[in-house]
Design an enzyme around this catalytic site. Sequence first.
Site, mmCIF file in Angstrom:
data_model
loop_
_atom_site.group_PDB
_atom_site.id
_atom_site.type_symbol
_atom_site.label_atom_id
_atom_site.label_comp_id
_atom_site.label_asym_id
_atom_site.label_seq_id
_atom_site.Cartn_x
_atom_site.Cartn_y
_atom_site.Cartn_z
ATOM 1 N N LYS A 232 -6.938 -5.074 42.881
ATOM 2 C CA LYS A 232 -7.104 -5.535 41.504
ATOM 3 C C LYS A 232 -5.925 -5.109 40.625
ATOM 4 C CE LYS A 232 -11.015 -7.592 42.126
ATOM 5 N NZ LYS A 232 -12.212 -7.427 41.324
ATOM 6 N N LYS A 233 -5.242 -4.036 41.021
ATOM 7 C CA LYS A 233 -4.094 -3.578 40.231
ATOM 8 C C LYS A 233 -2.812 -4.330 40.586
ATOM 9 C CE LYS A 233 -5.572 1.127 39.068
ATOM 10 N NZ LYS A 233 -6.982 1.039 39.451
ATOM 11 N N PHE A 234 -2.789 -4.987 41.739
ATOM 12 C CA PHE A 234 -1.610 -5.774 42.081
ATOM 13 C C PHE A 234 -1.691 -7.138 41.402
ATOM 14 C CE2 PHE A 234 -0.513 -2.615 45.201
ATOM 15 C CZ PHE A 234 0.873 -2.731 45.277
#
Length: 674
Positions: A232-234
């Site tokens: 989700k952070k990429f």
Amino acid sequence: MANSKRKLPTKASAPDASTADKETVSLADKSPRETVSPDDKKDTSLLAHFFRDCLGHDLGNFDSISNFTKWLQRPVDGAALGIFRLLYGAAMLIDIAEERGGGQLDVRFRDPLHCHFPLFSGMRALDYPWMGCVYLCMWLGAWGIMLGYRFRASCLAFLVPYWYIFLLDKPMWNNHSYLFGLVGTLLLFTQAAAYCSLDSWLNPRSSLHIPYWNYFLIKFQFFVLYSYAGLKKFSMEWLSGYAMSNLSQHWVFAPFRQMLDPELIDLLIVHWFTAFFDLSIAFFMTVEKTRLLVTPFMISFHLMNSRLFVIGMFPWVCLAEVPLFFSFDWPRRIFAGHTKSPSYREEIKDSIDNPGILSKLRTCLILGYCSLQLFLPYSHFITKGYNNWTNGLYGYSWDMMVHSFDTLQTTIQVVDNDNRQLHNLHPYAFTEYDRWTKYADMAVQYAQCIEENLRENHPTIGSNISIYFDIWCSMNGRFQQRSFDPRVDLLRAKWSPFEATAWSLPLLTELNHMRPKLRTIENEVLAWNNYSDVIFVADFPGLTLTNFISPDLNNCTLTILEGNVRYRNERDPEAYFLTAGKSIGLESNITHLVTTIGQKPASYLFTYTNKTMLEQGITMDVPVEEAEERSLLPLWQEFQQRVSNYEQFLAHIGNCLLYLLYDVPIPLAVQERD
């Protein structure tokens, strides 16, 4: 996910548990078809070598349901899981008084007018005294989990109230609260009380070993936590560096400030490194060759999080899970120097027999659970009604810290359609939560709760009313903008969990390119003096911003960045049309109206100086004396706060029991409402 299988020096007559575990895997990994034809050399493939050399398992364990079942069923030492159970129970005992709201039990449940936001519309909160009993049951269950006493009954006593309280209030949802509930549910089906428990002491087991799937489920859940948090952070939303701003000023980043400036720390360490860490750490902890290398990073990461954020027991539960990646018997080797049990050889023999139908059914259930956990974080295309600026209900998506919100203004208007009267209601008159300002489903629930409370307690207001929300907030350094259409009556608004919400206004992502410019302008305005500030606003065509400027402010200016607006104020009937680059001075102590015209959204900014603070010499800086007294590592202060919170929790439980048993009146603090 493999555990460490390090060989230790042993005597031939008494091999220790670690060697026994290694022997178990060796025998269990063998299959009846050990003799393979030359044309079928799977072990020579790159994937087979990867599984054997990195993960410590034969790829053949996963090529059929029977082999996979035998792999899950193989007996291993239950000591490490017993220690995790103890630490998890201890963390939940603290969590109950904190994030579960036990210390503020009266605030959440004493007032019948208090609005709750259940996932299912039929759920209701019990009366305050009975909610105290619910918390008491959960508290006793957590004690039972920690001590390992009547373990399954204790798990049920903890989990039933936990999930009830969790589902009762969606604004309280977060990823780690969801994680705590899942871990407790998984523990219910395991033999986690086989070691370091009252159950094992009062009723000693004939075997010290448990099936490996007990470990597999817990480790898989944390594997999903880390890897999905990284996935989700990429995204550009995180990697652009706007989600977590100014964290570099915290003391935990002091060593990095010797090498990097604050902006690079926020971008490279807080955002980029964290994305890589979350995505890869579970894999590196699973691989035996990298486990010892990355363990210090894992421990440091969670210790830093415990200082940076107010996230309760989450870092400590994650730290309690770290030893599960190591050998199964490490507690015995540390505390007891245990040797293998007499029944161990028989267990090895049983583990290589053909598994029965029940074992295969259990394996299918485990695979079904794993598939559900892999699917849920990306299931938002089904539950479209919960999507707004972010996807889905916050809690099960593992998008931790990806979005940060700043709510500038919240207005609730109640219109009496029969008497043609307009009433302004305090936004937090019936709740202390604020997540309803960002999610359409909770906005509808709050409007319905307001209507119910007004009908019962304010008979002067007619039964035919309309309720309108006008909410301005910003996400990840963007403009302040409306989250809902202020022209829609929420009592009559259409909402479905499976359909997109038409009156939920979209995030103005077309203005993302201006975020660097906003930072530059903000720095310039703040540099004017210690009392200047700026607010960035974007609005949709046809909507009007009504802004009253306080008499405490002066040097107020409206500047248009993009789009076209029509401006007027309550004293001057003449309207002014402003385009990009134009500015106009604003008077204080009057209401100003800015209407966006044209086909595109308009963006603009307000700059102002706080006259009152300037004249009185008030600054927002922390006084030197207070800064000197403030500890960098306030462990003692946090301990005192936790003790005080726990005292309040126990007092609430005691008051509820005294009321139910002896009709002793419950002392309630007076809460004023606007």
